[in-house]
Write an enzyme that holds these catalytic residues in place. Structure first.
Site, PDB file in Angstrom:
ATOM      1  N   GLU A  72      35.634  11.406 -32.377  1.00 42.33           N
ATOM      2  CA  GLU A  72      34.932  12.275 -31.447  1.00 42.33           C
ATOM      3  C   GLU A  72      34.733  11.550 -30.117  1.00 42.33           C
ATOM      4  O   GLU A  72      33.794  10.750 -29.979  1.00 42.33           O
ATOM      5  CB  GLU A  72      33.566  12.668 -32.015  1.00 42.33           C
ATOM      6  N   GLY A 105      30.917  21.299 -33.519  1.00 36.81           N
ATOM      7  CA  GLY A 105      29.488  21.445 -33.234  1.00 36.81           C
ATOM      8  C   GLY A 105      29.165  22.885 -32.870  1.00 36.81           C
ATOM      9  O   GLY A 105      29.053  23.764 -33.731  1.00 36.81           O
ATOM     10  N   TRP A 160      25.912  21.264 -37.522  1.00 37.44           N
ATOM     11  CA  TRP A 160      24.960  22.159 -36.856  1.00 37.44           C
ATOM     12  C   TRP A 160      23.978  21.428 -35.950  1.00 37.44           C
ATOM     13  O   TRP A 160      23.179  22.067 -35.270  1.00 37.44           O
ATOM     14  CB  TRP A 160      24.204  22.980 -37.904  1.00 37.44           C
ATOM     15  N   LYS A 161      23.983  20.075 -36.014  1.00 38.15           N
ATOM     16  CA  LYS A 161      23.034  19.306 -35.192  1.00 38.15           C
ATOM     17  C   LYS A 161      21.619  19.840 -35.422  1.00 38.15           C
ATOM     18  O   LYS A 161      21.293  20.208 -36.546  1.00 38.15           O
ATOM     19  CB  LYS A 161      23.477  19.345 -33.720  1.00 38.15           C
ATOM     20  N   HIS A 174      27.380   9.493 -36.052  1.00 35.79           N
ATOM     21  CA  HIS A 174      27.687  10.425 -34.969  1.00 35.79           C
ATOM     22  C   HIS A 174      27.278   9.800 -33.632  1.00 35.79           C
ATOM     23  O   HIS A 174      26.291   9.077 -33.559  1.00 35.79           O
ATOM     24  CB  HIS A 174      26.953  11.748 -35.194  1.00 35.79           C
TER      25      HIS A 174
END
Ligand code: 13P
Length: 244
Positions: free
Chosen positions: A162, A229, A5-6, A90
């Protein structure tokens, strides 16, 4: 299938998400499902997901258990709040918050020591891909951030590939491109930890995964899941990704 969800949503919005999301994935038994909200929403998420198959994760941790480290959160704290997973390394943490391969390794070991399941992220920037450096970057990130784990430790991690140029840009890697990178990573795992570990390790793809492209990505045998995301913020879209 993991949602990152950042820096989005409040506790109240977290509760609303789960009320809408859980009925949509009640029959989805083919995969593990995780949602990684901001730290302040973990308690609300754990409470809302109780009794479901959805696991909760954090998006980062510090590698000390406690101490005078203002603003940091430790593995034991995350574990005690009921989360199971933690995203580590990340690209946004690498780009904006000084994360390095060495700190990825520290955090991964700390997460495992706390009984959390790390999702360790790797991936190249656009300039690196254009310079044909993708394999070199993945090798460096693997060697610096992962390869010092013991065989037992390695068996407990999930890797997320990613490509930075595909994150939040709407530019998804083609299934072939993603599968190529996954093969590179699996090859590194094979060389360091052996064939059994290479066949068992789960490698997620992340970068603009949406309901309309997830099927093509998941059709690649190399791709074991997705780290999502933007499309994980809305219950309907993340549920259709889960049920690809
Ligand atoms: P988007 O799905 O928004 O591109 O983000 C991918 C990501 O960074 C997941 O960790």
């Amino acid at each position: 299938m993991a949602g990152n969800w950042k820096m989005y949503k409040t506790p109240a919005q977290t509760k609303d998400f789960f009320a809408a999301f859980l009925p949509l994935v009640a029959e989805a038994k083919h995969c593990e499902i995780a949602i990684c909200p901001p730290f302040v929403n973990i308690a609300a998420a754990v409470d809302a997901a109780k009794g479901s198959r959805v696991g909760i994760g954090a998006q980062n941790l510090y590698w000390k258990n406690e101490g005078a480290f203002t603003g940091e959160i430790s593995g034991p704290m995350i574990k005690a709040s009921g989360a199971e997973w933690v995203i580590i390394g990340h690209s946004e943490r690498r780009q904006f918050f000084g994360e390095t391969d060495a700190t990825v390794l520290e955090r991964t070991k700390a997460a495992l020591a706390a009984g959390l399941k790390p999702i360790v992220c790797v991936g190249e920037m656009l300039a690196e891909r254009e310079a044909n450096q993708t394999d070199v970057v993945l090798t460096t990130q693997f060697n610096g951030g992962i390869a010092s784990l013991s065989t037992d430790e390695f068996a407990q991690i999930v890797i997320a590939y990613e490509p930075v140029w595909a994150i939040g840009t709407g530019k998804v890697a083609t299934p072939d491109m993603a599968a190529d990178a996954h093969r590179t990573i699996r090859g590194l795992v094979n060389a360091k930890y052996g064939a059994d570990a290479a066949s068992k390790v789960r490698i997620l793809y992340g970068g603009s995964v949406k309901p309309d492209n997830v099927k093509g990505l998941m059709a690649q045998p190399e791709i074991d899941g997705a780290l999502v995301g933007g499309a994980s913020l809305e219950a309907g879209s993340f549920a259709s990704i889960v049920s690809f």
